[in-house]
Design a protein around this motif. Sequence first.
Motif, PDB file in Angstrom:
ATOM      1  N   SER A   1      14.235  61.750  31.283  1.00 25.85           N
ATOM      2  CA  SER A   1      13.996  63.135  31.675  1.00 25.85           C
ATOM      3  C   SER A   1      14.806  64.119  30.844  1.00 25.85           C
ATOM      4  N   GLU A   2      15.962  63.689  30.341  1.00 28.73           N
ATOM      5  CA  GLU A   2      16.833  64.588  29.579  1.00 28.73           C
ATOM      6  C   GLU A   2      16.127  65.171  28.353  1.00 28.73           C
ATOM      7  N   GLU A   3      15.149  64.447  27.819  1.00 19.71           N
ATOM      8  CA  GLU A   3      14.439  64.954  26.652  1.00 19.71           C
ATOM      9  C   GLU A   3      13.699  66.248  26.970  1.00 19.71           C
ATOM     10  N   ILE A   4      13.334  66.440  28.223  1.00 21.75           N
ATOM     11  CA  ILE A   4      12.644  67.660  28.643  1.00 21.75           C
ATOM     12  C   ILE A   4      13.630  68.720  29.136  1.00 21.75           C
ATOM     13  N   THR A   5      14.612  68.297  29.911  1.00 23.66           N
ATOM     14  CA  THR A   5      15.422  69.262  30.652  1.00 23.66           C
ATOM     15  C   THR A   5      16.630  69.799  29.902  1.00 23.66           C
ATOM     16  N   SER A   6      17.236  68.988  29.020  1.00 18.90           N
ATOM     17  CA  SER A   6      18.534  69.417  28.482  1.00 18.90           C
ATOM     18  C   SER A   6      18.817  69.039  27.032  1.00 18.90           C
ATOM     19  N   LYS A   7      18.022  68.186  26.426  1.00 19.03           N
ATOM     20  CA  LYS A   7      18.374  67.614  25.127  1.00 19.03           C
ATOM     21  C   LYS A   7      18.660  68.658  24.048  1.00 19.03           C
ATOM     22  N   TRP A   8      17.864  69.714  24.000  1.00 18.99           N
ATOM     23  CA  TRP A   8      17.973  70.669  22.896  1.00 18.99           C
ATOM     24  C   TRP A   8      18.695  71.955  23.303  1.00 18.99           C
ATOM     25  N   TYR A   9      19.309  71.979  24.470  1.00 21.15           N
ATOM     26  CA  TYR A   9      19.872  73.220  24.981  1.00 21.15           C
ATOM     27  C   TYR A   9      21.376  73.106  25.216  1.00 21.15           C
ATOM     28  N   GLU A  10      22.082  74.222  25.060  1.00 23.84           N
ATOM     29  CA  GLU A  10      23.505  74.243  25.400  1.00 23.84           C
ATOM     30  C   GLU A  10      23.695  74.040  26.893  1.00 23.84           C
ATOM     31  N   LYS A  11      22.780  74.611  27.673  1.00 22.00           N
ATOM     32  CA  LYS A  11      22.780  74.436  29.121  1.00 22.00           C
ATOM     33  C   LYS A  11      21.407  73.928  29.546  1.00 22.00           C
ATOM     34  N   PRO A  12      21.318  73.146  30.625  1.00 21.53           N
ATOM     35  CA  PRO A  12      20.012  72.654  31.078  1.00 21.53           C
ATOM     36  C   PRO A  12      19.031  73.796  31.302  1.00 21.53           C
ATOM     37  N   MET A  13      17.794  73.565  30.931  1.00 23.20           N
ATOM     38  CA  MET A  13      16.756  74.577  31.075  1.00 23.20           C
ATOM     39  C   MET A  13      15.777  74.223  32.187  1.00 23.20           C
TER      40      MET A  13
ATOM     41  N   PRO B   1      15.894  73.053  36.719  1.00 18.59           N
ATOM     42  CA  PRO B   1      16.764  72.845  37.880  1.00 18.59           C
ATOM     43  C   PRO B   1      17.361  71.442  37.884  1.00 18.59           C
ATOM     44  N   GLU B   2      18.576  71.352  38.326  1.00 17.31           N
ATOM     45  CA  GLU B   2      19.250  70.056  38.382  1.00 17.31           C
ATOM     46  C   GLU B   2      18.476  69.088  39.271  1.00 17.31           C
ATOM     47  N   ALA B   3      18.316  67.864  38.787  1.00 14.51           N
ATOM     48  CA  ALA B   3      17.674  66.772  39.520  1.00 14.51           C
ATOM     49  C   ALA B   3      16.184  66.992  39.768  1.00 14.51           C
ATOM     50  N   VAL B   4      15.569  67.936  39.047  1.00 11.09           N
ATOM     51  CA  VAL B   4      14.131  68.127  39.205  1.00 11.09           C
ATOM     52  C   VAL B   4      13.394  66.876  38.713  1.00 11.09           C
TER      53      VAL B   4
END
Length: 354
Positions: A298-310, A312-315
């Motif tokens: 899931s990290e490839e969608i939610t946070s991989k390319w961002y300084e902060k997650p883009m 909601p947590e645990a979505v």
Amino acid sequence: MQNPVTVIQSVRLDDENDTLVVLNQTVLPNETNFLELRELEDIWDAIYQLKVRGAPAIGIAAAYGAYLGAKKSIAETYEALFEDFKKVKDYLATSRPTAVNLFWALNRMENRFKQEAGKSVAEVKAALKEESEAIRAEDEKICEAIGEHALSLLEPGWGLLTHCNAGTIATAKYGTALAPIYLGQEKGYNFKVYADETRPLLQGARLTAWELQQAGVDVTLICDNMASIVMKEGKIQAVLVGCDRVAANGDSANKIGTSGVAILAKHYNIPFYVCAPLSTIDLECKTGDDIQIELRPSEEITSKWYEKPMAPEAVQTYNPAFDVTDHSLITGIVTENGIAYAPYTESLPKMFKS
């Protein structure tokens, strides 16, 4: 003058140092970094983590990995060496489930091993090295042939859309879907290429745009959801994509988002071509429904390319790495032996006989 991109060897063997050398595609375009892999676990990880990616390149890396694994064996008999080889082969086969080249290359290495029955351990190891090098050398010729066949479908000055990365760094040389672009550039075709960014791993933005820009090709990067408008505006005359597996009926698995591009191309009456080495065509697989689709973190969608997650947590997320383009949406499948057209159940087997 040599193209600065097509001379890149994204996967090569350093036999003297028992090392597989791969271009680390996860850090492009900001770094051009080659990894030196000596342990089998590191080769597996490089394939799984997409440090080496692209169906042909995965196959080449797996073949070299199988050879290096066997080379390190201390077995003294053919039978004992085969036991060690099988463990290596089976382990590498678990790295990616969708790209048929992985299994094709490993099976080819096993077949070569069996052909050497009765020979010494040293002779078998030498044969495995020879086979792995042949897989790489053959892929270079295959890509050039695919490029020539695909180029025959295109006209100078055309606008071309591509998705993901099917270029030099995904193969031994030239690529599959990018091969006609490079060959066309050598002949002055002056293509205008639009590269989908290819979410969520951005292979189009990080890799294809980088490759084509480095090579001096006229390339424009677009977001995936912009494909429709560039088609509607008349900027695209053909779509070229690679693939990871083609079923017997012509259904083709490629990077996620490809099927959507094919649907748009059909709507706008734009030809959609799949560039597929014969090694990616699986006649034992009847339809796309039989292709196992890899699911990724899931990290490839939610946070991989961002300084902060883009997100909601645990979505909850759903992250399939590939989708299957229905054969009815494909204008032609370009192989090294020619171009297959519908009905693919009849034309694809003929490609193997050319």
